[in-house]
Design a protein around this motif. Structure first.
Motif, short mmCIF file in Angstrom:
data_model
loop_
_atom_site.label_atom_id
_atom_site.label_comp_id
_atom_site.label_asym_id
_atom_site.label_seq_id
_atom_site.Cartn_x
_atom_site.Cartn_y
_atom_site.Cartn_z
N GLN A 199 1.31 -10.95 11.69
CA GLN A 199 0.95 -10.33 12.88
C GLN A 199 1.02 -8.83 12.90
O GLN A 199 1.89 -8.35 12.52
CB GLN A 199 1.46 -11.06 14.09
N THR A 200 -0.18 -8.03 13.52
CA THR A 200 -0.07 -6.75 13.33
C THR A 200 -0.14 -6.36 14.82
O THR A 200 -0.20 -7.15 15.76
CB THR A 200 -1.60 -6.22 12.95
N SER A 255 2.72 0.50 12.36
CA SER A 255 1.82 0.12 11.07
C SER A 255 2.53 -1.17 10.63
O SER A 255 1.77 -1.44 9.27
CB SER A 255 1.77 1.47 10.23
N CYS A 256 3.72 -1.46 11.01
CA CYS A 256 4.47 -2.63 10.21
C CYS A 256 3.85 -3.82 10.68
O CYS A 256 3.60 -4.09 11.56
CB CYS A 256 5.90 -2.37 10.51
N ALA A 313 5.27 -2.03 5.23
CA ALA A 313 3.89 -1.64 5.24
C ALA A 313 3.02 -2.75 4.39
O ALA A 313 3.71 -3.10 3.39
CB ALA A 313 3.53 -0.24 4.74
N ALA A 314 1.94 -3.04 4.80
CA ALA A 314 1.03 -4.10 4.18
C ALA A 314 0.35 -3.38 2.73
O ALA A 314 0.03 -2.35 3.04
CB ALA A 314 0.04 -4.86 5.00
N ASN A 331 12.93 -3.28 16.23
CA ASN A 331 12.03 -2.64 15.26
C ASN A 331 11.06 -3.39 14.70
O ASN A 331 11.55 -4.37 13.91
CB ASN A 331 13.09 -1.81 14.42
N PRO A 332 9.74 -3.24 14.86
CA PRO A 332 8.75 -3.77 14.07
C PRO A 332 8.76 -3.95 12.55
O PRO A 332 8.18 -4.87 11.77
CB PRO A 332 7.47 -3.18 14.38
N CYS A 333 9.59 -2.74 11.92
CA CYS A 333 9.68 -2.70 10.48
C CYS A 333 10.76 -3.71 10.17
O CYS A 333 10.70 -3.92 8.92
CB CYS A 333 10.07 -1.58 9.95
#
Length: 425
Positions: free
Chosen positions: A244-245, A250-251, A17-18, A273-275
């Motif tokens: 990039q979002t 949410s990652c 998470a940012a 997995n975006p995280c």
């Protein structure tokens, strides 16, 4: 590239998470462990996942043998009672980062003057890097120019410097370098800057360098992930990906070096997995950075062709040849590439005795899919396409945060290797 030995693994909770704008992630007091896993990696990951306090990232040299974890100070007692077989890799990640030293101010000599070699004594802010390249180019306007290949997610220029010799601009096959695709690998920018510096300063002074620049056009992109690099300087020193979002998560961030549109679809060499630190994106080439790089790469390929491509990374001290996507695959000219890599490793070792391991990327290190070197080899038809992992070794305690005192030695030894390669290839 690697997350082994001491470090420096951001816990998954931090990487995923940012933080709030202008927030700064501190690793003070974090302790890094290597967990021996052997063939039980999956069961150990499951055990850690059930233990809510422990956040971990398992992207290492060989996840079937070890997992590296970073534990916050207040979670260390709970982690240690799990009874896992561990080795302490760092007693304090924050202290390791502090050894890197503060970002130094760029001391300009004067207009159109060659920047001082003191530039390589310290790390610098991103905007100072831009000024350094502008000053270096201004000192050699007859055989260099600054160019842009496109924009990053946040709108920064993906810039480079083009060098040429007596044949004139664009008249020779391309030598093509990338740096800092992984944001935290700061040493890569410094090394490509040093090579650029030496090519310009020694042209017409050194016979070998003059011949090199007369034979090739150089296209050097020191920051192919500028947003990530800036973020690593302002918020999270160990940030890897771009910024990039995605609407589905949410990652934040995609690994630009798992996003190239070649063998992207294969499993095992990147994450969906975006995280994850190795998140490959939703589709091949769907990052703005990769789109720009692919377009520019094809421009070079369709022009005079690409003789040599090097993607500079840290750490581990490797010279990695094609391919990453398959551990049995070999480039058609593998024997020649391997022979050249052996001689380059010997040249690198001459100044300080630093030893580099060489061989095909997948079988020497680990599987990667959607990588630049595989794309450059099979799609852009670069004669040589290598990844070089810089200092330190995978068993060192420094990892991504190489002390500033090692900038110049790292650069000098790489220059020796590159001079040999450029003359011999």
């Amino acid at each position: 590239m690697k997350l082994t030995a001491a470090l420096l693994l951001a816990p998954l909770a931090l990487a995923a998470a940012a933080p709030k704008p202008n927030a700064h992630i501190s690793y003070d007091g974090y302790k890094a462990y290597r967990i021996s896993s052997g063939q039980n990696a999956a069961s150990i990951r499951n055990k850690l996942a059930k233990f809510a306090a422990v956040q971990f990232n398992n992207f290492n040299f060989n996840p079937n043998q070890a997992l590296d974890v970073a534990i916050a100070p207040d979670e260390i007692p709970a982690f240690e009672i799990l009874g896992l077989s561990t080795e302490v890799m760092s007693q304090d990640l924050g202290a390791d980062i502090a050894q890197e030293g503060p970002l130094a101010s760029y001391e300009r000599v004067s207009a159109q003057a060659v920047p001082s070699l003191t530039w390589f004594n310290s790390y610098h802010a991103y905007n100072d890097h831009i000024t350094f390249f502008n000053d270096l180019q201004a000192a050699y306007p007859q055989n260099s120019e600054i160019f842009n290949v496109g924009k990053s997610v946040q709108g920064r220029n993906i810039f480079g410097i083009h060098l040429w010799g007596s044949g004139g601009k664009g008249s020779k096959p391309a030598v093509y370098f990338h740096g800092t695709v992984h944001a935290r690998e700061w040493i890569t920018a410094k090394v490509v800057e040093y090579i650029t510096y030496q090519l310009l300063v020694e042209y017409n002074n050194d016979t070998a360098v003059t011949a090199i620049l007369n034979n090739y056009d150089f296209y050097i992109l020191p920051f192919v992930n500028p947003d990530g690099f800036v973020y690593s300087q302002t918020s999270d020193r160990l940030w890897r990906k771009n910024r990039q979002t995605r609407s589905t998560s949410s990652c934040v961030g995609t690994d630009v070096n798992r996003n190239w549109p070649y063998k992207w679809e294969l499993p095992g060499g990147a994450s969906t997995n975006p995280c994850s630190e190795t998140y490959k994106g939703q589709a091949a080439g769907d990052t703005p950075e990769n789109k720009a790089l692919v377009n520019f790469t094809q421009t070079l390929a369709n022009g005079k062709g690409i003789k040599l491509y090097i993607d500079w990374h840290s750490y581990g001290q490797y010279i990695l040849l094609p391919y990453g996507y398959n551990c049995q695959a070999r480039a058609a000219n593998h024997a020649r590439q391997n022979s050249l890599a052996s001689s380059v490793a010997a040249a690198i070792a001459k100044p300080y005795g630093t030893r580099f391991t060489y061989g095909p990327s997948c079988s020497t290190l680990y599987t990667t899919t959607g990588s630049s070197t595989d794309y450059l080899t099979d799609v852009a038809k670069s004669e040589l396409a290598w990844t070089i992992e810089l200092r330190p070794t995978s068993s060192s305690g420094n990892g991504f945060v190489l002390p500033a005192s090692q900038i110049l030695p790292s650069s000098v030894e790489q220059w020796e290797g590159i001079k040999y390669l450029l003359a011999a290839m």
